[in-house]
Design a protein around this motif. Structure first.
Motif, PDB file in Angstrom:
ATOM      1  N   LYS A 178       4.326   8.218  -7.282  1.00 50.28           N
ATOM      2  CA  LYS A 178       3.658   9.178  -6.921  1.00 50.28           C
ATOM      3  C   LYS A 178       3.369  10.432  -6.388  1.00 50.28           C
ATOM      4  CE  LYS A 178      -0.005   4.625  -6.655  1.00 50.28           C
ATOM      5  NZ  LYS A 178      -0.819   5.006  -7.594  1.00 50.28           N
ATOM      6  N   GLN A 179       4.708  10.204  -5.743  1.00 49.38           N
ATOM      7  CA  GLN A 179       4.577  11.984  -5.028  1.00 49.38           C
ATOM      8  C   GLN A 179       6.138  11.732  -5.006  1.00 49.38           C
ATOM      9  OE1 GLN A 179       1.827  13.720  -4.292  1.00 49.38           O
ATOM     10  NE2 GLN A 179       0.465  12.566  -4.635  1.00 49.38           N
ATOM     11  N   ALA A 180       6.329  13.631  -5.071  1.00 54.84           N
ATOM     12  CA  ALA A 180       7.819  14.220  -4.606  1.00 54.84           C
ATOM     13  C   ALA A 180       7.928  13.905  -3.845  1.00 54.84           C
ATOM     14  CB  ALA A 180       7.892  14.740  -5.607  1.00 54.84           C
ATOM     15  N   ASN A 181       8.407  12.476  -2.716  1.00 58.63           N
ATOM     16  CA  ASN A 181       8.450  12.672  -1.684  1.00 58.63           C
ATOM     17  C   ASN A 181       9.829  11.828  -1.714  1.00 58.63           C
ATOM     18  OD1 ASN A 181       8.979  11.417   0.781  1.00 58.63           O
ATOM     19  ND2 ASN A 181       6.457  11.517   1.466  1.00 58.63           N
ATOM     20  N   ALA A 182      10.995  12.760  -1.241  1.00 59.57           N
ATOM     21  CA  ALA A 182      12.433  11.899  -1.186  1.00 59.57           C
ATOM     22  C   ALA A 182      12.769  10.674  -0.728  1.00 59.57           C
ATOM     23  CB  ALA A 182      13.465  13.322  -0.269  1.00 59.57           C
ATOM     24  N   ASP A 208       0.833  -1.259   0.208  1.00 58.74           N
ATOM     25  CA  ASP A 208      -0.356   0.016  -0.056  1.00 58.74           C
ATOM     26  C   ASP A 208       0.512   1.357  -0.281  1.00 58.74           C
ATOM     27  OD1 ASP A 208      -2.441  -1.753  -0.203  1.00 58.74           O
ATOM     28  OD2 ASP A 208      -2.432  -1.826   2.331  1.00 58.74           O
ATOM     29  N   GLU A 209       0.341   2.724  -0.599  1.00 57.98           N
ATOM     30  CA  GLU A 209       1.271   3.365  -0.959  1.00 57.98           C
ATOM     31  C   GLU A 209       1.194   3.623   1.152  1.00 57.98           C
ATOM     32  OE1 GLU A 209       0.392   8.260  -2.694  1.00 57.98           O
ATOM     33  OE2 GLU A 209      -0.654   6.661  -2.926  1.00 57.98           O
ATOM     34  N   ALA A 210       2.932   4.832   0.701  1.00 52.17           N
ATOM     35  CA  ALA A 210       3.217   5.583   2.076  1.00 52.17           C
ATOM     36  C   ALA A 210       4.169   6.069   1.545  1.00 52.17           C
ATOM     37  CB  ALA A 210       3.702   3.671   3.216  1.00 52.17           C
ATOM     38  N   ASN A 211       4.935   7.504   2.004  1.00 49.22           N
ATOM     39  CA  ASN A 211       5.697   8.273   1.930  1.00 49.22           C
ATOM     40  C   ASN A 211       5.069   8.621   0.308  1.00 49.22           C
ATOM     41  OD1 ASN A 211       6.214   8.634   4.369  1.00 49.22           O
ATOM     42  ND2 ASN A 211       7.759   7.438   3.935  1.00 49.22           N
ATOM     43  N   GLY A 212       4.181   8.473  -0.945  1.00 48.13           N
ATOM     44  CA  GLY A 212       3.536   9.126  -1.727  1.00 48.13           C
ATOM     45  C   GLY A 212       4.487   7.933  -2.864  1.00 48.13           C
ATOM     46  N   VAL A 213       4.805   6.680  -1.978  1.00 51.89           N
ATOM     47  CA  VAL A 213       5.258   5.534  -3.177  1.00 51.89           C
ATOM     48  C   VAL A 213       4.529   4.493  -3.175  1.00 51.89           C
ATOM     49  CG1 VAL A 213       7.416   6.870  -3.059  1.00 51.89           C
ATOM     50  CG2 VAL A 213       7.543   4.859  -1.446  1.00 51.89           C
ATOM     51  N   GLN A 214       4.963   3.029  -3.630  1.00 54.98           N
ATOM     52  CA  GLN A 214       4.488   2.044  -3.113  1.00 54.98           C
ATOM     53  C   GLN A 214       6.126   0.971  -3.433  1.00 54.98           C
ATOM     54  OE1 GLN A 214       0.816   1.964  -5.271  1.00 54.98           O
ATOM     55  NE2 GLN A 214       0.358   0.220  -4.670  1.00 54.98           N
ATOM     56  N   LEU A 215       5.578   0.263  -2.430  1.00 56.99           N
ATOM     57  CA  LEU A 215       7.476  -0.219  -2.520  1.00 56.99           C
ATOM     58  C   LEU A 215       6.784  -1.627  -3.006  1.00 56.99           C
ATOM     59  CD1 LEU A 215       8.704   0.036   0.954  1.00 56.99           C
ATOM     60  CD2 LEU A 215      10.048   1.008  -1.063  1.00 56.99           C
ATOM     61  N   MET A 216       7.887  -2.881  -3.161  1.00 56.98           N
ATOM     62  CA  MET A 216       7.793  -3.915  -3.763  1.00 56.98           C
ATOM     63  C   MET A 216       6.921  -4.666  -2.319  1.00 56.98           C
ATOM     64  SD  MET A 216      10.410  -4.860  -6.734  1.00 56.98           S
ATOM     65  CE  MET A 216      11.692  -4.509  -5.449  1.00 56.98           C
ATOM     66  N   LYS A 217       6.534  -5.870  -2.598  1.00 56.77           N
ATOM     67  CA  LYS A 217       6.021  -6.552  -1.025  1.00 56.77           C
ATOM     68  C   LYS A 217       7.442  -7.789  -0.899  1.00 56.77           C
ATOM     69  CE  LYS A 217       0.983  -6.763  -1.578  1.00 56.77           C
ATOM     70  NZ  LYS A 217      -0.416  -7.622  -2.314  1.00 56.77           N
TER      71      LYS A 217
END
Length: 299
Positions: free
Chosen positions: A149-153, A113-122
């Motif tokens: 999904k977002q410009a989150n460093a 699920d999205e966190a910090n503007g990104v989706q990591l791999m399972k």
């Protein structure tokens, strides 16, 4: 895999004009792929029938006279396809032995699920076993996808760190990883996200040893030739572009403005193909698609 075949595959990917066909729609994206191919959920009643149908679609593409190693450098397969045959041969063996197309395998198990503007791999606890199977089947490389999904460093750095950590595991198994941190084309700060991504990619690439060579699969950038530093990096074999939801015409146009990038399109490759077409109509439509993507990749 025999060392000679691996060297031939590497030379092809490094030096030949062409593109990589992404034929790796997995469980979540298969119904959409079949719908675009003219089939509805009424055409199957369980997952096994659904995967039978998508394998028939992929086999029709791969066995077409339009599909061959003269324009298609490689093809990315889903694990379910790796376990099946095309014209009586294991799918990966058919690609290389019959078509001279380099086989790659999608190895990720989907997205968190999205966190910090990104989706990591399972997590991929069975990755080593899958890599062993891939090597035994003559596969050259792998592909794994994350989404920005977002410009989150912090999020983007986490995506890239995870990609390279798994990439090193893949390299250790003797395979070439395609690292794919996709920037969503609808990202509201896409240019800023791409700037952060490039910084993170170059930092990780600089940490690799001389013999650790990877490929990158990236969203077509807002700024032409934005990823030139990645393309020219000594640890990068090839930078390939995903179509990311752009139409084929738009994806080809954007790709032609990014010199040194080649296509690795999925939906943009199969756009216009239909289960209801005669073989002649299908081959003509596929030939037109392949030629347009090939020319954009040469630009």
């Amino acid at each position: 895999m025999a060392a000679e075949a691996k060297t031939e595959m590497l030379n092809k990917v490094l030096t030949q004009d062409g593109f990589i066909a992404a034929l790796d729609q997995s469980g979540g994206s298969t119904p959409k792929a079949l719908k675009l191919y003219g089939l509805s959920e009424a055409d199957w009643s369980n997952d096994e029938q659904m995967f039978d149908l998508v394998h028939q679609m992929r086999a029709r593409i791969v066995t077409s006279n339009a599909f061959g190693g003269d324009r298609v450098l490689g093809a990315i397969l889903f694990e379910n396809t790796l376990d099946r045959e095309i014209d009586g041969k294991p799918s990966s063996r058919y690609l290389w032995d019959v078509k001279q197309v380099v086989p790659f395998l999608k190895v990720d198990k989907g997205l968190e699920d999205e966190a910090n503007g990104v989706q990591l791999m399972k997590a991929m606890p069975e990755l080593d076993a899958l890599l062993t199977k891939a090597v035994a089947q003559g596969v050259f490389g792998t592909k794994m996808r994350s989404v920005i999904k977002q410009a989150n460093a912090a999020g983007i750095n986490a995506v890239v760190a995870q990609q390279f950590e798994v990439g090193k595991q893949i390299l250790a198994a003797g395979l070439t990883p395609i690292i794919e941190p996709e920037v969503d084309i609808h990202c509201p700060e896409k240019t800023e996200a791409e700037t952060l991504l490039k910084q993170a990619l170059l930092a990780e690439l600089d940490k690799l040893t001389v013999d650790q060579k990877v490929m990158l699969k990236l969203t077509l950038p807002n700024e032409d030739n934005f990823y030139r530093d990645c393309i020219e990096h000594p640890n990068v074999i090839r930078v390939v572009a995903l179509s990311g939801g752009y139409s084929r015409d738009d994806a080809n146009r954007k790709l032609s403005h990014n010199h040194g990038m080649i296509a690795s399109f999925s939906r943009a490759l199969t756009e216009g193909l239909s289960a209801k077409q005669s073989d002649g109509e299908f081959d003509a439509a596929l030939d037109m698609a392949i030629e347009s993507i090939y020319q954009a990749s040469k630009a």
